[in-house]
Design an enzyme around this catalytic site. Structure first.
Site, PDB file in Angstrom:
ATOM      1  N   CYS A  77     -35.855 -24.355  14.592  1.00 17.73           N
ATOM      2  CA  CYS A  77     -35.449 -22.960  14.728  1.00 17.73           C
ATOM      3  C   CYS A  77     -36.018 -22.424  16.034  1.00 17.73           C
ATOM      4  O   CYS A  77     -37.172 -22.707  16.382  1.00 17.73           O
ATOM      5  CB  CYS A  77     -35.961 -22.148  13.529  1.00 17.73           C
ATOM      6  SG  CYS A  77     -35.621 -20.387  13.628  1.00 17.73           S
ATOM      7  N   LYS A 104     -34.799 -13.273  30.316  1.00 17.38           N
ATOM      8  CA  LYS A 104     -35.909 -13.510  31.242  1.00 17.38           C
ATOM      9  C   LYS A 104     -36.191 -14.998  31.422  1.00 17.38           C
ATOM     10  O   LYS A 104     -37.169 -15.354  32.081  1.00 17.38           O
ATOM     11  CB  LYS A 104     -37.168 -12.809  30.730  1.00 17.38           C
ATOM     12  CG  LYS A 104     -37.087 -11.292  30.745  1.00 17.38           C
ATOM     13  CD  LYS A 104     -38.409 -10.668  30.305  1.00 17.38           C
ATOM     14  CE  LYS A 104     -38.361  -9.161  30.346  1.00 17.38           C
ATOM     15  NZ  LYS A 104     -39.654  -8.537  29.937  1.00 17.38           N
ATOM     16  N   LEU A 131     -36.075 -18.801  18.686  1.00 17.17           N
ATOM     17  CA  LEU A 131     -35.734 -17.377  18.813  1.00 17.17           C
ATOM     18  C   LEU A 131     -36.528 -16.758  19.953  1.00 17.17           C
ATOM     19  O   LEU A 131     -37.734 -16.979  20.079  1.00 17.17           O
ATOM     20  CB  LEU A 131     -36.058 -16.629  17.509  1.00 17.17           C
ATOM     21  CG  LEU A 131     -35.937 -15.103  17.567  1.00 17.17           C
ATOM     22  CD1 LEU A 131     -34.480 -14.682  17.741  1.00 17.17           C
ATOM     23  CD2 LEU A 131     -36.534 -14.447  16.332  1.00 17.17           C
ATOM     24  N   THR A 132     -35.830 -16.000  20.779  1.00 21.52           N
ATOM     25  CA  THR A 132     -36.458 -15.074  21.719  1.00 21.52           C
ATOM     26  C   THR A 132     -36.135 -13.672  21.228  1.00 21.52           C
ATOM     27  O   THR A 132     -34.965 -13.339  21.030  1.00 21.52           O
ATOM     28  CB  THR A 132     -35.926 -15.273  23.147  1.00 21.52           C
ATOM     29  OG1 THR A 132     -36.145 -16.620  23.558  1.00 21.52           O
ATOM     30  CG2 THR A 132     -36.625 -14.332  24.106  1.00 21.52           C
ATOM     31  N   GLN A 165     -35.306 -10.830  25.927  1.00 23.15           N
ATOM     32  CA  GLN A 165     -34.245 -11.759  26.331  1.00 23.15           C
ATOM     33  C   GLN A 165     -33.833 -11.541  27.781  1.00 23.15           C
ATOM     34  O   GLN A 165     -34.182 -10.541  28.395  1.00 23.15           O
ATOM     35  CB  GLN A 165     -33.050 -11.611  25.393  1.00 23.15           C
ATOM     36  CG  GLN A 165     -33.323 -12.118  23.981  1.00 23.15           C
ATOM     37  CD  GLN A 165     -32.127 -12.002  23.061  1.00 23.15           C
ATOM     38  OE1 GLN A 165     -31.068 -11.506  23.458  1.00 23.15           O
ATOM     39  NE2 GLN A 165     -32.278 -12.434  21.821  1.00 23.15           N
ATOM     40  N   TYR A 220     -36.920 -17.090  28.878  1.00 21.30           N
ATOM     41  CA  TYR A 220     -37.837 -17.600  27.870  1.00 21.30           C
ATOM     42  C   TYR A 220     -37.158 -18.598  26.928  1.00 21.30           C
ATOM     43  O   TYR A 220     -37.810 -19.503  26.411  1.00 21.30           O
ATOM     44  CB  TYR A 220     -38.428 -16.446  27.069  1.00 21.30           C
ATOM     45  CG  TYR A 220     -39.403 -15.597  27.861  1.00 21.30           C
ATOM     46  CD1 TYR A 220     -40.308 -16.181  28.738  1.00 21.30           C
ATOM     47  CD2 TYR A 220     -39.417 -14.207  27.737  1.00 21.30           C
ATOM     48  CE1 TYR A 220     -41.198 -15.406  29.462  1.00 21.30           C
ATOM     49  CE2 TYR A 220     -40.306 -13.429  28.457  1.00 21.30           C
ATOM     50  CZ  TYR A 220     -41.187 -14.036  29.318  1.00 21.30           C
ATOM     51  OH  TYR A 220     -42.078 -13.276  30.048  1.00 21.30           O
ATOM     52  N   GLU A 231     -31.853 -29.077  15.576  1.00 20.94           N
ATOM     53  CA  GLU A 231     -31.219 -29.099  14.260  1.00 20.94           C
ATOM     54  C   GLU A 231     -29.945 -28.265  14.296  1.00 20.94           C
ATOM     55  O   GLU A 231     -29.920 -27.173  14.862  1.00 20.94           O
ATOM     56  CB  GLU A 231     -32.201 -28.549  13.220  1.00 20.94           C
ATOM     57  CG  GLU A 231     -31.709 -28.644  11.792  1.00 20.94           C
ATOM     58  CD  GLU A 231     -32.737 -28.142  10.790  1.00 20.94           C
ATOM     59  OE1 GLU A 231     -32.363 -27.423   9.843  1.00 20.94           O
ATOM     60  OE2 GLU A 231     -33.926 -28.478  10.968  1.00 20.94           O
TER      61      GLU A 231
END
Length: 507
Positions: A372, A382, A374-375, A380, A384, A406
């Site tokens: 999994c 940037k 997530l930013t 967001q 990352y 996955e």
């Protein structure tokens, strides 16, 4: 009773005409009998003006009553929209085709304008209770061909019928939507249907690789039930680290915490609260200033911490509940012991602020190097996301395993991975002028074969010759794609020399 009240409102038009005629006849009779005395004449003129004012006041009152009755009729029509109906709802400055997912009644206080004083007064309309609270519906809509994160609650005034839709009234009779049944409406309907089908085909084609239906019927039923439960988000806004962030999807927070549809979260320990005052008291006592794990990377103000789900269970559970507000396909919230979490942080004088993370299984049967990712929305664009993806493959290099994320990937995750794979493969192809096979590229980059093939096909660099796949990449084509990537380069870049990591099997 409602029937008598509606009948009285419906007869406002005829009563209005009778009062106007009576007022006109009264004025004519006063003009015909003009007295000789001047004082009597002025008195009669004053009476005539008073009568005219009273008539005008009555007319304004009758007009306000008729307006209220029209509003009630419009509310009745809105009330018969139901779940599953296709309507048009406001999206920014325009209206878009959408489907009603859910509806709920809301209470609003009616404000009326007094005809004589011109002031606003609170009163009860014909469909309200004695307290002046009127029942009205708002609708949770899903915009066709758009991602579910744009689903939202809209007021009844921002929902309108389709131009070709005929809706049923309370007595079963139908009333046509705007546009009637002329040729222009038929043309608009055909254009709308074509646009919807074309967008649906594009969406299905883009998600064909990642959203394959499960072969197990039990698993398919579980996924369908999960989608049914999570189709309406239960939290609208979260407050974390001085940011007010709009939520995208449903997350299984406790029901007592989501009644007000907002949450306050401590950015250091990830605990969630219902009230701002509770968060203020908690921050005065919270001692954490960084994630509870080992720091494995530091470069200037960027740090990465490794957190074990088995050792920091509550922290990881709160992190998963928070991330589910921004991830549609995440289904694991509480069983965090088999996972390691890698949290990317920005450091300043107040502590280490989490901007994003990814998790991976400690032991993966499919050699997945990421479960999994997530930013958070406020961080967001940037770079990352690509930083976390590069870190996952750098960990795979230390472990000596070729890995892959996955599946399925979210739409934003798919874009980030495709951009990263493109950048890495173009760098390899530009450095090695000799022909390379897919297997050689996978061993150099630790990117799985199927991901290499998918990326080369999207770049139109893979061709079939005598039943085999051959990489066909000219220097001009490589330079063209690299020039496009330079314009989208993010500021956060991974420096492998700063990574201090020991694989789990060697600890």
């Amino acid at each position: 009773p409602r029937s008598k009240q509606t009948a009285m409102e419906a007869g406002c038009g005829s009563n209005l005409e009778k009062k106007v005629e009576a007022a006109a006849k009264g004025n004519e009779s006063r003009k015909a009998h003009v007295p000789e005395n001047g004082s009597d004449a002025s008195a009669s003129a004053t009476k005539a003006s008073d009568g005219t004012k009273e008539t005008q006041t009555k007319i304004q009152k009758d007009e306000s009553v008729s307006t209220d009755s029209n509003n009630v009729m419009n509310d009745e029509k809105q009330r018969y929209l139901k779940v599953g109906d296709k309507v048009e709802a406001r999206c920014g400055d325009t209206y878009r085709l959408c489907e009603i997912i859910s509806l709920r009644p809301i209470a609003r206080r009616d404000r009326k304008t007094n005809a004589t004083t011109g002031r606003e007064t609170t009163g009860s309309s014909t469909n309200s209770s004695r307290s002046g609270v009127s029942r009205e519906y708002e609708y949770y809509v899903h915009y066709v061909d758009l991602n579910r994160r744009l689903d939202r609650w809209v007021a009844a005034k921002d929902v309108r019928e389709l131009e070709t839709t005929a809706m049923k009234d309370k007595d079963g009779s139908s009333y046509a939507g705007r546009g009637g049944g002329d040729g222009r409406t038929d043309k608009k309907r055909s254009l709308l249907q074509r646009r919807t089908r074309r967008g649906k085909r594009k969406l299905e084609q883009a998600e064909a690789d990642d959203h394959k239906p499960p072969a197990d019927p039990t698993l398919a039923k579980l996924e369908k039930d999960h989608e049914e439960i999570t189709k309406v988000k239960n939290v609208d806004v979260v407050y974390i680290g001085g940011y007010e962030v709009d939520c995208w999807y449903f997350s299984p927070f406790p029901e007592e915490c989501t009644r007000h549809r907002r949450l306050y979260i401590c950015e250091f320990c990830m605990k969630y609260m219902r009230k701002k005052s509770t968060l203020i008291r908690h921050k005065a006592k919270c001692y954490l200033r960084h994630p509870p794990g080992n720091e494995i990377y530091r470069d200037k103000d960027i740090s990465v911490f490794e957190v074990d789900g088995a050792k920091n269970k509550v922290y990881c559970q709160c992190l998963c509940l928070l991330s589910k507000l921004f991830l549609d396909h995440k289904t694991l919230y509480y069983d965090v012991a088999p996972f390691l979490f890698y949290l990317l942080c920005e450091a300043d004088d107040t502590g280490f602020h989490v901007v994003g993370y990814f998790s991976k299984e400690k032991v993966s049967a499919d050699n997945n190097n990421l479960a999994c990712i997530l930013t958070f929305p406020q961080f967001q664009r940037k770079g990352y996301g690509k930083f976390l993806i590069a870190l996952s493959y750098e960990l795979s290099k230390h472990e000596g395993k070729i890995g892959s994320p996955e599946k399925p990937l979210s739409d934003l995750g798919r874009l980030s991975y495709r951009s990263y794979w493109t950048r890495v493969l173009l760098g390899i192809l530009s450095e090695h002028r000799r022909p390379l096979s897919v297997k050689e590229i996978a061993q150099m980059t630790y990117i799985k074969d199927e991901d290499v093939i998918y990326t080369l096909e999207s770049l139109k660099m893979l061709r079939y010759w005598k039943g085999q796949k051959i990489i066909s990449a000219t220097p001009k084509l490589i330079e063209m794609h690299q020039q496009q990537l330079r314009s989208r380069q993010g500021r956060a870049r991974l420096n492998p020399s700063k990574l201090q990591y020991t694989p789990l099997a060697e600890r």
